[in-house]
Design a protein around this motif. Structure first.
Motif, PDB file in Angstrom:
ATOM      1  N   TYR A  84      12.458   3.036  28.954  1.00  0.00           N
ATOM      2  CA  TYR A  84      13.341   2.469  29.914  1.00  0.00           C
ATOM      3  C   TYR A  84      14.480   2.504  29.290  1.00  0.00           C
ATOM      4  O   TYR A  84      14.996   3.144  29.946  1.00  0.00           O
ATOM      5  N   ALA A  85      15.451   2.069  28.264  1.00  0.00           N
ATOM      6  CA  ALA A  85      16.646   2.059  27.981  1.00  0.00           C
ATOM      7  C   ALA A  85      16.825   1.533  29.240  1.00  0.00           C
ATOM      8  O   ALA A  85      18.597   1.373  28.841  1.00  0.00           O
ATOM      9  N   HIS A  89      22.067  -7.130  29.311  1.00  0.00           N
ATOM     10  CA  HIS A  89      22.808  -8.702  29.793  1.00  0.00           C
ATOM     11  C   HIS A  89      22.841  -7.792  30.792  1.00  0.00           C
ATOM     12  O   HIS A  89      23.850  -8.364  31.904  1.00  0.00           O
ATOM     13  N   MET A  90      22.909  -6.221  31.510  1.00  0.00           N
ATOM     14  CA  MET A  90      23.658  -6.537  33.120  1.00  0.00           C
ATOM     15  C   MET A  90      22.224  -6.604  33.784  1.00  0.00           C
ATOM     16  O   MET A  90      21.081  -6.264  33.619  1.00  0.00           O
ATOM     17  N   ASN A  95      22.614  -2.013  35.899  1.00  0.00           N
ATOM     18  CA  ASN A  95      21.773  -0.877  35.631  1.00  0.00           C
ATOM     19  C   ASN A  95      22.087   0.498  35.823  1.00  0.00           C
ATOM     20  O   ASN A  95      22.027   1.743  35.683  1.00  0.00           O
ATOM     21  N   MET A  96      20.911   0.107  36.979  1.00  0.00           N
ATOM     22  CA  MET A  96      21.391   1.720  38.118  1.00  0.00           C
ATOM     23  C   MET A  96      22.847   2.607  38.373  1.00  0.00           C
ATOM     24  O   MET A  96      23.327   3.625  38.752  1.00  0.00           O
ATOM     25  N   VAL A 142      13.194   0.934  37.955  1.00  0.00           N
ATOM     26  CA  VAL A 142      14.457   0.725  37.238  1.00  0.00           C
ATOM     27  C   VAL A 142      14.930   1.227  36.872  1.00  0.00           C
ATOM     28  O   VAL A 142      15.859   2.459  37.264  1.00  0.00           O
ATOM     29  N   ALA A 143      14.130   2.406  35.980  1.00  0.00           N
ATOM     30  CA  ALA A 143      14.477   3.453  34.832  1.00  0.00           C
ATOM     31  C   ALA A 143      14.797   4.515  35.590  1.00  0.00           C
ATOM     32  O   ALA A 143      15.195   5.664  35.742  1.00  0.00           O
ATOM     33  N   VAL A 144      13.884   4.769  36.726  1.00  0.00           N
ATOM     34  CA  VAL A 144      13.956   5.723  37.943  1.00  0.00           C
ATOM     35  C   VAL A 144      14.510   5.770  38.680  1.00  0.00           C
ATOM     36  O   VAL A 144      15.539   6.919  38.797  1.00  0.00           O
TER      37      VAL A 144
END
Length: 357
Positions: A84-85, A89-90, A95-96, A142-144
């Motif tokens: 996922y990476a 803290h965000m 993140n996106m 979220v990673a996607v």
């Protein structure tokens, strides 16, 4: 969207050849899965496409453009990793949006892209949360999403579902397939799980020892494997193999090995006559056994109930087999059992493992 072409791509790490003369032509908008056992070179191939590894030999083209010497950020690709990476803290929104902010996109464009991707993935209500407040499946979305907001030419997935439980993997497989249909983007997906490959890919690339073994759609791969490795790797449970010498006894053809002889019939028997006295292998999938029958008689070792069907592991003449039967067939360990064979679905391989029929 863009096509991807690999021409005679090779990657060496010292004396180790991780990717060996691989050529693949990936059409624009297709979903291609690289599959194979650990160490087969699939992830290294993906990293070469991404620019995370340097080519030893060969060429890589994205959208018709040679990218051998382009940095990853200049290849217009987005990669989704197994771990996922996400920045802990965000929150999800940040993140996106992080990659877009680095590229100095306008604030309103960032807002539009993030909320659009969140709507596609059904995570609009999670944008304010931190990664630690999310489940594994939500983190994967979220990673996607972070990849989707980039609007790249090519999506690269490196075993993205490996950390999820079985039920969530099934759900995410379906979601990624729907995402591909919705976006129409070129997607290249790496997995060691042949079930994932068969259920998701338009085209599957089977790899072993750095080499491509076969490139085909899932049905062709299952019904017409080019060699014994592909036949044994694709399918659950794995294909059964009988190794031996092709023999002719009167008008019948057999494959004999040790204490066991398998009678052949139909086209597979006709082809086997060309290999009399030579080593061959017969491949039989579990669902191509017929119960009851007369071709093979053995002793039941284990029965695995799978719901609507059961896997019956049995031994005949020192050779182990697994057959699929309907769950209404009740068999028990130690019981004698006899199966017929659907000879129209049987495969024959030569001594080098190449499929004959």
């Amino acid at each position: 969207m863009a096509g991807v072409r690999l021409e005679r791509v090779t990657k060496r790490f010292g004396e180790v050849v991780a990717v060996d003369n691989v050529s693949i032509d990936i059409e624009d908008g297709s979903f291609v899965v690289l599959v194979g056992p650990s160490g087969c070179g699939k992830t290294t191939t993906l990293r070469l496409i991404a620019g995370l590894e340097e080519l030893t030999e060969g060429n890589i083209y994205i959208d018709g453009k040679l990218v051998n010497y382009l940095a990853p950020k200049d290849r217009d690709i987005a990669m989704v990793f197994q771990n996922y990476a996400l920045y802990p803290h965000m929150n999800v929104f940040d993140n996106m949006a992080f990659g877009l902010r680095l590229r100095r996109f306008p604030r309103d464009e960032i807002e539009r892209r993030v909320r659009s991707a969140a709507a596609i993935l059904g995570i609009e209500d999670l944008l304010h949360r931190k990664p630690r407040e999310l489940s594994g499946g939500q983190r994967q979305r979220v990673a996607v999403g972070r990849a989707i907001v980039r609007d790249p030419k090519v999506f690269l997935f490196d075993e993205p579902l490996s950390n999820l439980d079985a039920k969530m993997r099934v759900q995410m497989r379906a979601e990624l397939s729907r995402l591909h249909s919705r976006l129409g983007s070129t997607m290249i997906y790496v997995t060691h799980d042949q079930v994932e490959a068969m259920t998701m890919g338009d085209i599957i690339v089977v790899m072993k020892d750095g080499k491509v073994q076969q490139v085909a759609d899932p049905i062709t791969l299952y019904n017409q494997p080019e060699n014994r490795f592909v036949a044994g790797f694709i399918g659950t449970p794995p294909m059964n193999f009988v190794d031996g010498i092709a023999e002719k006894r009167g008008r019948r053809v057999f494959v004999a090995g040790g204490d066991f002889s398998l009678p052949l019939s139909g086209e597979v028997a006709e082809k086997a006559q060309e290999y009399i006295g030579k080593k061959v292998s017969v491949g039989i999938r579990g669902e191509h056994f017929i119960f009851p029958g007369k071709a093979i008689t053995g002793t039941v070792d284990i029965v695995e109930p799978m719901g609507s069907e059961s896997y019956v592991y049995f031994t005949a003449g020192g050779v182990s087999f697994v057959a699929k039967v309907h769950s209404t067939v009740l068999l028990h360990p130690g019981e004698k059992v006899s199966f017929g064979i659907d000879y129209e679905r049987v495969h024959l391989f030569d001594e080098d493992g190449k499929r004959i029929v």
